[in-house]
Design an enzyme around this catalytic site. Structure first.
Site, PDB file in Angstrom:
ATOM      1  N   ASN A  10       0.866  -1.179   0.000  1.00  0.00           N
ATOM      2  CA  ASN A  10       0.000   0.000   0.000  1.00  0.00           C
ATOM      3  C   ASN A  10       0.905   1.232   0.000  1.00  0.00           C
ATOM      4  O   ASN A  10       1.485   1.568   1.033  1.00  0.00           O
ATOM      5  CB  ASN A  10      -0.892  -0.026   1.251  1.00  0.00           C
ATOM      6  CG  ASN A  10      -1.711   1.244   1.405  1.00  0.00           C
ATOM      7  OD1 ASN A  10      -1.801   2.051   0.477  1.00  0.00           O
ATOM      8  ND2 ASN A  10      -2.301   1.427   2.572  1.00  0.00           N
ATOM      9  N   TRP A  11       1.007   1.869  -1.160  1.00  0.00           N
ATOM     10  CA  TRP A  11       1.925   3.016  -1.265  1.00  0.00           C
ATOM     11  C   TRP A  11       1.336   4.262  -0.603  1.00  0.00           C
ATOM     12  O   TRP A  11       2.023   5.271  -0.454  1.00  0.00           O
ATOM     13  CB  TRP A  11       2.242   3.312  -2.726  1.00  0.00           C
ATOM     14  CG  TRP A  11       3.021   2.237  -3.429  1.00  0.00           C
ATOM     15  CD1 TRP A  11       3.449   1.046  -2.909  1.00  0.00           C
ATOM     16  CD2 TRP A  11       3.480   2.262  -4.787  1.00  0.00           C
ATOM     17  NE1 TRP A  11       4.136   0.336  -3.856  1.00  0.00           N
ATOM     18  CE2 TRP A  11       4.169   1.052  -5.025  1.00  0.00           C
ATOM     19  CE3 TRP A  11       3.358   3.180  -5.839  1.00  0.00           C
ATOM     20  CZ2 TRP A  11       4.744   0.750  -6.262  1.00  0.00           C
ATOM     21  CZ3 TRP A  11       3.939   2.884  -7.077  1.00  0.00           C
ATOM     22  CH2 TRP A  11       4.623   1.684  -7.286  1.00  0.00           C
ATOM     23  N   LYS A  12       0.070   4.227  -0.233  1.00  0.00           N
ATOM     24  CA  LYS A  12      -0.616   5.397   0.324  1.00  0.00           C
ATOM     25  C   LYS A  12      -0.410   6.608  -0.594  1.00  0.00           C
ATOM     26  O   LYS A  12      -0.247   6.440  -1.790  1.00  0.00           O
ATOM     27  CB  LYS A  12      -0.145   5.667   1.758  1.00  0.00           C
ATOM     28  CG  LYS A  12      -0.145   4.416   2.627  1.00  0.00           C
ATOM     29  CD  LYS A  12      -0.049   4.722   4.082  1.00  0.00           C
ATOM     30  CE  LYS A  12       0.131   3.425   4.848  1.00  0.00           C
ATOM     31  NZ  LYS A  12      -0.098   3.565   6.267  1.00  0.00           N
ATOM     32  N   HIS A  96      -9.616   0.893   4.625  1.00  0.00           N
ATOM     33  CA  HIS A  96      -8.378   1.131   5.369  1.00  0.00           C
ATOM     34  C   HIS A  96      -8.677   2.073   6.533  1.00  0.00           C
ATOM     35  O   HIS A  96      -9.484   2.993   6.410  1.00  0.00           O
ATOM     36  CB  HIS A  96      -7.320   1.740   4.442  1.00  0.00           C
ATOM     37  CG  HIS A  96      -5.958   1.745   5.057  1.00  0.00           C
ATOM     38  ND1 HIS A  96      -5.577   2.682   5.980  1.00  0.00           N
ATOM     39  CD2 HIS A  96      -4.901   0.913   4.906  1.00  0.00           C
ATOM     40  CE1 HIS A  96      -4.335   2.424   6.374  1.00  0.00           C
ATOM     41  NE2 HIS A  96      -3.899   1.356   5.732  1.00  0.00           N
ATOM     42  N   GLU A  98      -7.177   4.509   7.696  1.00  0.00           N
ATOM     43  CA  GLU A  98      -6.970   5.941   7.414  1.00  0.00           C
ATOM     44  C   GLU A  98      -8.196   6.528   6.720  1.00  0.00           C
ATOM     45  O   GLU A  98      -8.531   7.694   6.927  1.00  0.00           O
ATOM     46  CB  GLU A  98      -5.696   6.122   6.569  1.00  0.00           C
ATOM     47  CG  GLU A  98      -4.451   5.883   7.417  1.00  0.00           C
ATOM     48  CD  GLU A  98      -3.231   5.427   6.641  1.00  0.00           C
ATOM     49  OE1 GLU A  98      -3.221   5.516   5.395  1.00  0.00           O
ATOM     50  OE2 GLU A  98      -2.275   4.974   7.303  1.00  0.00           O
ATOM     51  N   GLU A 167      -5.609  -5.215  10.513  1.00  0.00           N
ATOM     52  CA  GLU A 167      -4.644  -4.139  10.690  1.00  0.00           C
ATOM     53  C   GLU A 167      -4.947  -3.388  11.990  1.00  0.00           C
ATOM     54  O   GLU A 167      -5.763  -2.444  11.984  1.00  0.00           O
ATOM     55  CB  GLU A 167      -4.720  -3.153   9.519  1.00  0.00           C
ATOM     56  CG  GLU A 167      -4.343  -3.755   8.189  1.00  0.00           C
ATOM     57  CD  GLU A 167      -3.705  -2.710   7.283  1.00  0.00           C
ATOM     58  OE1 GLU A 167      -2.601  -2.971   6.810  1.00  0.00           O
ATOM     59  OE2 GLU A 167      -4.294  -1.641   7.086  1.00  0.00           O
ATOM     60  N   GLY A 173       2.098   2.192  10.763  1.00  0.00           N
ATOM     61  CA  GLY A 173       3.025   3.310  10.622  1.00  0.00           C
ATOM     62  C   GLY A 173       3.679   3.729  11.926  1.00  0.00           C
ATOM     63  O   GLY A 173       4.314   4.783  11.994  1.00  0.00           O
ATOM     64  N   SER A 211       3.087  -2.285  10.416  1.00  0.00           N
ATOM     65  CA  SER A 211       4.538  -2.275  10.621  1.00  0.00           C
ATOM     66  C   SER A 211       5.186  -3.626  10.330  1.00  0.00           C
ATOM     67  O   SER A 211       6.166  -4.004  10.965  1.00  0.00           O
ATOM     68  CB  SER A 211       4.893  -1.790  12.031  1.00  0.00           C
ATOM     69  OG  SER A 211       4.426  -0.458  12.211  1.00  0.00           O
ATOM     70  N   GLY A 232       2.723  -1.162   4.365  1.00  0.00           N
ATOM     71  CA  GLY A 232       2.746   0.273   4.082  1.00  0.00           C
ATOM     72  C   GLY A 232       4.163   0.750   3.849  1.00  0.00           C
ATOM     73  O   GLY A 232       4.723   0.631   2.758  1.00  0.00           O
TER      74      GLY A 232
END
Ligand code: PEP
Length: 249
Positions: A10-12, A96, A98, A167, A173, A211, A232
Site C-alpha cells: 500500500n503506497w498510500k 483502510h 486511514e 490491521e 506506521g 509495521s 505500508g
C-alpha cells in the site's frame, strides 16, 4: 487446504512519476518467480503509469487503494469499480483505517464498496482493526467482528471472494507490531467468523498489516492463519518489500 500467500504493498499518498518508475523497475528486476501472489497499490493518479510499467509481468498484480461506493454519476473525485477494471486493477484496498478515520467511511460504506468491487471482478482487500483505545479496553474482538459482519451481511456467500486484512490501527506506521501470537489470535477469530458465513473460509486469505517489515515478516507469516501481509512503509523500498515477498511461502 492450501492458501497461496498474498503480499500487497500500500503506497498510500506517496510517489511521483520518477519514483514509481524506479520502484517498479527495481521490484521487477528482483522478484523472479515468487512463491506467493504479489500486488502493488499506487495512488489512483498513477494507476495507468504503473499498469504500463507492469505490463507483461506475471509476478506483480496491480491494486488500488480505494473504490467508490457509487456506480457512476455526479460524485466528483470518486473512482468507480469499472474505471479500476479499465486499468487492469486486480485488487482494491477497502476500509483502510486511514479512510475510516479521515474520510468518515462507515462499516456500511465499506460493505457497499466490497459489493462494487466484486461486481467488477476485482478482489477487495477488506481492512479491519481496532484503535489503541479499543485495544486497551479489550474490545479488539468485538470491533473486528462488527466490521467484518457488515461486509458479510451485505455480500452473503460472495464474501468467499474477498481478502481480509487485520490491521490493528495502533500498529500502522508506528513501528509497533502485534506479536505473532496476538495477530494469530485475532486471525483465528476472523476465520471462525468467516466459517460461519461461507463454506470457502478455509481457502480465504487473511493478511496481517501493521509495521510488517523485512525483519519481522517471517515470524508473522509462519502463523497458521496469517496468509500474507498488507505492507505500508516497507512497500516503498524495493529491497525491503522483496525480502517480505521472499519470506512468504
Ligand atoms: C498500512 O497502511 O496498511 C500499513 C500496514 O502500514 P505500515 O506497514 O506502514 O504500518
Amino acid at each position: 487446504m492450501s492458501r497461496r500467500k498474498l503480499i500487497a504493498g500500500n503506497w498510500k499518498m506517496n510517489g511521483s512519476l520518477a519514483a514509481n518508475q524506479a520502484l517498479v523497475q527495481d521490484l521487477l528486476a528482483g522478484i523472479g518467480q515468487p512463491a506467493c501472489d504479489v500486488a502493488v497499490c499506487p495512488p489512483g493518479a498513477y494507476l495507468g503509469q504503473v499498469q504500463a510499467l507492469l505490463a507483461g509481468s506475471q509476478a506483480i498484480a496491480l491494486g488500488a487503494q480505494n473504490v467508490s461506493q457509487h456506480e457512476n454519476g455526479a460524485f466528483t473525485g470518486d473512482i468507480s469499480a469499472t474505471m479500476l477494471q479499465d486499468f487492469g486493477v486486480r485488487y482494491v484496498i477497502v476500509g483502510h483505517s486511514e479512510r475510516r478515520q479521515h474520510q468518515a467511511e462507515t462499516d456500511v460504506h465499506v460493505a457497499i464498496k466490497v459489493k462494487r468491487a466484486l461486481s467488477a471482478g476485482i478482489t477487495p482487500i477488506v481492512c479491519v482493526g481496532e484503535t489503541l483505545r479499543e485495544h486497551d479496553e479489550g474490545m479488539t474482538e468485538f470491533i473486528v467482528r462488527r466490521q467484518l459482519s457488515a461486509v458479510i451481511h451485505l455480500n452473503g456467500d460472495d464474501v468467499g471472494r474477498i481478502v481480509v486484512a487485520y490491521e490493528p490501527v495502533w500498529a500502522i506506521g508506528t513501528g509497533k507490531t502485534a506479536t505473532p501470537a496476538q495477530a494469530q489470535a485475532v486471525h483465528a477469530v476472523l476465520r471462525a467468523q468467516l466459517k460461519a458465513a461461507t463454506s470457502q473460509a478455509d481457502d480465504m486469505r487473511i493478511l496481517y498489516g501493521g509495521s510488517m517489515n523485512a525483519g519481522n515478516a517471517a515470524e508473522l507469516l509462519a502463523q497458521p492463519d496469517i496468509d500474507g501481509g498488507l505492507i505500508g512503509g516497507a512497500a516503498l523500498k524495493a529491497a525491503d518489500f522483496l525480502k517480505i515477498v521472499a519470506a512468504a511461502r
